[in-house]
Design a protein around this motif. Structure first.
Motif, PDB file in Angstrom:
ATOM      1  N   UNK A 286      35.524   0.669  11.504  1.00 18.54           N
ATOM      2  CA  UNK A 286      36.012   1.048   9.625  1.00 18.54           C
ATOM      3  C   UNK A 286      34.983   0.390   8.823  1.00 18.54           C
ATOM      4  N   UNK A 287      34.278  -0.835   9.219  1.00 22.01           N
ATOM      5  CA  UNK A 287      33.586  -1.262   8.527  1.00 22.01           C
ATOM      6  C   UNK A 287      31.627  -0.260   8.076  1.00 22.01           C
ATOM      7  N   UNK A 288      31.281   0.631   9.881  1.00 24.34           N
ATOM      8  CA  UNK A 288      30.545   1.583   9.099  1.00 24.34           C
ATOM      9  C   UNK A 288      31.191   2.569   8.107  1.00 24.34           C
ATOM     10  N   UNK A 289      32.881   3.270   8.515  1.00 23.33           N
ATOM     11  CA  UNK A 289      32.858   4.018   6.934  1.00 23.33           C
ATOM     12  C   UNK A 289      33.068   3.072   6.315  1.00 23.33           C
ATOM     13  N   UNK A 290      33.245   2.074   5.769  1.00 21.14           N
ATOM     14  CA  UNK A 290      33.072   1.181   4.798  1.00 21.14           C
ATOM     15  C   UNK A 290      32.352   1.451   4.086  1.00 21.14           C
ATOM     16  N   UNK A 291      30.950   1.630   4.634  1.00 19.23           N
ATOM     17  CA  UNK A 291      29.328   1.321   3.885  1.00 19.23           C
ATOM     18  C   UNK A 291      28.958   2.427   3.579  1.00 19.23           C
ATOM     19  N   UNK A 292      29.165   3.418   4.069  1.00 24.11           N
ATOM     20  CA  UNK A 292      29.127   4.828   3.783  1.00 24.11           C
ATOM     21  C   UNK A 292      29.622   5.347   2.547  1.00 24.11           C
ATOM     22  N   UNK A 293      30.907   4.824   2.329  1.00 24.85           N
ATOM     23  CA  UNK A 293      31.371   4.772   1.332  1.00 24.85           C
ATOM     24  C   UNK A 293      31.097   3.854   0.068  1.00 24.85           C
ATOM     25  N   UNK A 294      30.444   2.925   0.189  1.00 27.56           N
ATOM     26  CA  UNK A 294      29.858   2.560  -0.533  1.00 27.56           C
ATOM     27  C   UNK A 294      28.602   3.000  -0.654  1.00 27.56           C
ATOM     28  N   UNK A 295      27.598   3.438   0.466  1.00 28.82           N
ATOM     29  CA  UNK A 295      25.877   4.240  -0.194  1.00 28.82           C
ATOM     30  C   UNK A 295      26.683   5.324  -1.013  1.00 28.82           C
ATOM     31  N   UNK A 296      27.727   6.505  -0.581  1.00 28.00           N
ATOM     32  CA  UNK A 296      27.903   7.576  -1.222  1.00 28.00           C
ATOM     33  C   UNK A 296      29.696   7.635  -1.553  1.00 28.00           C
ATOM     34  N   UNK A 349      24.400  -1.311   5.646  1.00 26.37           N
ATOM     35  CA  UNK A 349      24.478  -2.649   7.286  1.00 26.37           C
ATOM     36  C   UNK A 349      25.670  -3.166   6.412  1.00 26.37           C
ATOM     37  N   UNK A 350      26.393  -2.505   7.149  1.00 28.02           N
ATOM     38  CA  UNK A 350      27.862  -2.276   7.316  1.00 28.02           C
ATOM     39  C   UNK A 350      28.326  -3.776   7.333  1.00 28.02           C
ATOM     40  N   UNK A 351      27.692  -5.313   8.500  1.00 23.94           N
ATOM     41  CA  UNK A 351      27.681  -6.352   8.266  1.00 23.94           C
ATOM     42  C   UNK A 351      27.869  -6.910   7.049  1.00 23.94           C
ATOM     43  N   UNK A 352      27.367  -6.450   6.025  1.00 26.86           N
ATOM     44  CA  UNK A 352      27.530  -6.985   4.662  1.00 26.86           C
ATOM     45  C   UNK A 352      29.357  -7.239   3.674  1.00 26.86           C
ATOM     46  N   UNK A 353      29.864  -6.631   4.805  1.00 26.75           N
ATOM     47  CA  UNK A 353      31.511  -6.943   4.292  1.00 26.75           C
ATOM     48  C   UNK A 353      31.763  -7.934   4.831  1.00 26.75           C
ATOM     49  N   UNK A 354      30.835  -8.316   6.016  1.00 36.40           N
ATOM     50  CA  UNK A 354      31.685  -9.195   6.580  1.00 36.40           C
ATOM     51  C   UNK A 354      31.232 -10.961   6.268  1.00 36.40           C
ATOM     52  N   UNK A 355      32.071 -12.101   6.937  1.00 37.21           N
ATOM     53  CA  UNK A 355      31.631 -13.799   5.940  1.00 37.21           C
ATOM     54  C   UNK A 355      30.634 -13.843   7.626  1.00 37.21           C
ATOM     55  N   UNK A 356      29.892 -14.386   6.484  1.00 35.31           N
ATOM     56  CA  UNK A 356      29.749 -15.191   5.280  1.00 35.31           C
ATOM     57  C   UNK A 356      28.777 -14.269   4.337  1.00 35.31           C
ATOM     58  N   UNK A 357      29.154 -13.085   4.643  1.00 35.11           N
ATOM     59  CA  UNK A 357      28.116 -12.572   3.190  1.00 35.11           C
ATOM     60  C   UNK A 357      28.847 -12.106   2.630  1.00 35.11           C
TER      61      UNK A 357
END
Length: 432
Positions: A286-296, A349-357
């Motif tokens: 899910x986070x991989x998809x979310x980060x792809x959507x952020x960039x594109x 960087x999908x981890x940008x959506x995880x705590x604590x970031x």
């Protein structure tokens, strides 16, 4: 936009033909754009170029009360219990499609997903009859309909171009096909598990005398939901693949390896099952998809028409007044690349959506992958389930290697997909 933002900040106005277009870039100036009512900021004046494509009597060709009811039909068709019934159809189409791939090969993901998502959309949205009996004919007509959506169409949707003539012929042809399918559905006691069935059974509540939808209204709504979802799902699937597979070069802790490890863990826990609940456990994918959507994000601009004046306070503390008659434009594409919002925004960087970031939560409307506020995408859960189903099947059956760099965006299209790029697949069975 880049020049205007650099010179003038996050709110600025430029003349376009005989109109004023005011850009609001970033979360400091975005809230009113996404939270305003339709009496304050209207969609109709900026999106009514879709009327020849969708048809009369639906979406941007009706008053707000009727449109709200029509959007309720979408919402009803995409509730949790309905979504759970669509997942097996996503999985079945993906497994069938990839069974035709060889032991190894080179593909362009944009082309592959355009074909596959068209099949899953036909099955879950347009209906079994279309998928099994009329898919090629309907696909050709939808191609002509889509091809009639050119940049010039935004300003002159009825200009007698060859593309617009084919568009109008295609819309009439789809109307005839769906009328026969809808008549047969309504004459039958059998109920299908798809959006078409939901529309066939739906009734207005507070407008139109509580009647059922007409055949042409159903056709128009199906076209609208297809245009809203099919392109965005297919290109987001492609961007997810290109970014995820390219990350392999970072080593065993890359986003790609994390997604594969997640599939292994889920195989160990659930076996080969892929259903609504299992997909819900796939946070990494899910986070991989979310980060792809952020960039594109698929849309360069989302727009509104100003019906009531208002002001915004920019990130520099300045007040910017916006009058009636302006066209407002927000750019998810540009806003997602602001380093003041997302650290190293050009890095996947999908981890940008995880705590604590949790960079997407620092301010409201920082993340606009599916829009936000009153007009957030109704189909985002449908899209996530569709893309997760497809990539789960792929990661369980293939390994991937990029042969080209991550492709550049193709800004010549209305929906921003990737330019051509090659990726190699190698068949393998992922073990738990």
């Amino acid at each position: 936009m880049e020049e205007g933002y650099a010179k003038l900040g996050d709110a600025f106005t430029v003349p376009v033909a005989h109109k004023r277009v005011t850009f609001l870039i970033g979360p400091d100036v975005a809230p009113h754009f996404f939270k305003a009512t339709d009496e304050e900021l209207s969609q109709t004046e900026v999106y009514n170029f879709n009327v020849p494509t969708f048809g009369k009597g639906v979406v941007y060709d009706v008053d707000q009360k009727t449109r709200t009811e029509q959007f309720r039909f979408f919402t009803e068709a995409l509730k949790k219990d309905r979504l759970a019934k669509y997942v097996p159809q996503f999985v079945a189409e993906a497994e069938s499609y990839f069974s035709r791939w060889g032991e190894s090969g080179v593909v362009d993901l944009k082309e592959e997903f355009a074909r596959l998502v068209a099949l899953t959309a036909a099955r879950t949205l347009l209906g079994r009859e279309i998928r099994e009996q009329l898919f090629d004919e309907v696909a050709d007509l939808l191609h002509d309909l889509d091809d009639g959506m050119r940049p010039i169409s935004v300003f002159f949707p009825y200009l007698p171009t060859s593309y617009h003539k084919k568009r109008d012929q295609a819309r009439a042809g789809l109307g005839r096909i769906f009328a026969k399918v809808i008549q047969a559905r309504r004459a039958s006691s059998k109920k299908e598990e798809d959006v078409l069935q939901q529309f066939c059974d739906a009734r207005y509540q507070n407008v139109c005398g509580g009647r059922q939808l007409t055949e042409d209204e159903i056709t128009g709504l199906l076209i609208a939901v297809l245009f809203a979802g099919q392109h965005t799902s297919s290109i987001t699937s492609a961007w997810t693949g290109y970014e995820m597979v390219s990350s392999k070069t970072r080593g065993p802790k890359s986003p790609y390896h994390a997604a594969v490890a997640e599939q292994q863990a889920i195989l160990k826990k659930h076996g080969s099952a892929l259903n609504f609940d299992v997909l819900g456990e796939m946070e990494t994918l899910h986070l991989n998809i979310q980060e792809a959507l952020r960039m594109h994000p698929p849309l360069l601009l989302v727009m509104r028409y100003v019906k009531q004046p208002f002001s915004v306070t920019t990130s520099q503390g300045k007040t910017y007044n916006i009058p009636v008659g302006d066209i407002l434009a927000a750019s998810p594409n540009f806003a997602h690349m602001l380093p003041t919002v997302f650290k190293d925004p050009a890095v996947y960087e999908p981890a940008r959506f995880l705590p604590p970031r949790e960079e997407d939560k620092a301010k409201p409307f920082s993340y606009l992958g599916f829009g936000g506020g009153r007009h957030a995408c109704i189909g985002q859960n449908f899209a996530y389930l569709q893309i997760k189903s497809i990539w789960s099947v792929m990661l369980r059956n293939f390994d991937f290697e990029m042969l080209d760099p991550v492709p550049a965006p193709d800004y010549d299209s209305m929906v921003i997909g990737p330019k051509p790029a090659r990726i190699r697949y190698t068949r393998r069975k992922l073990a738990a």
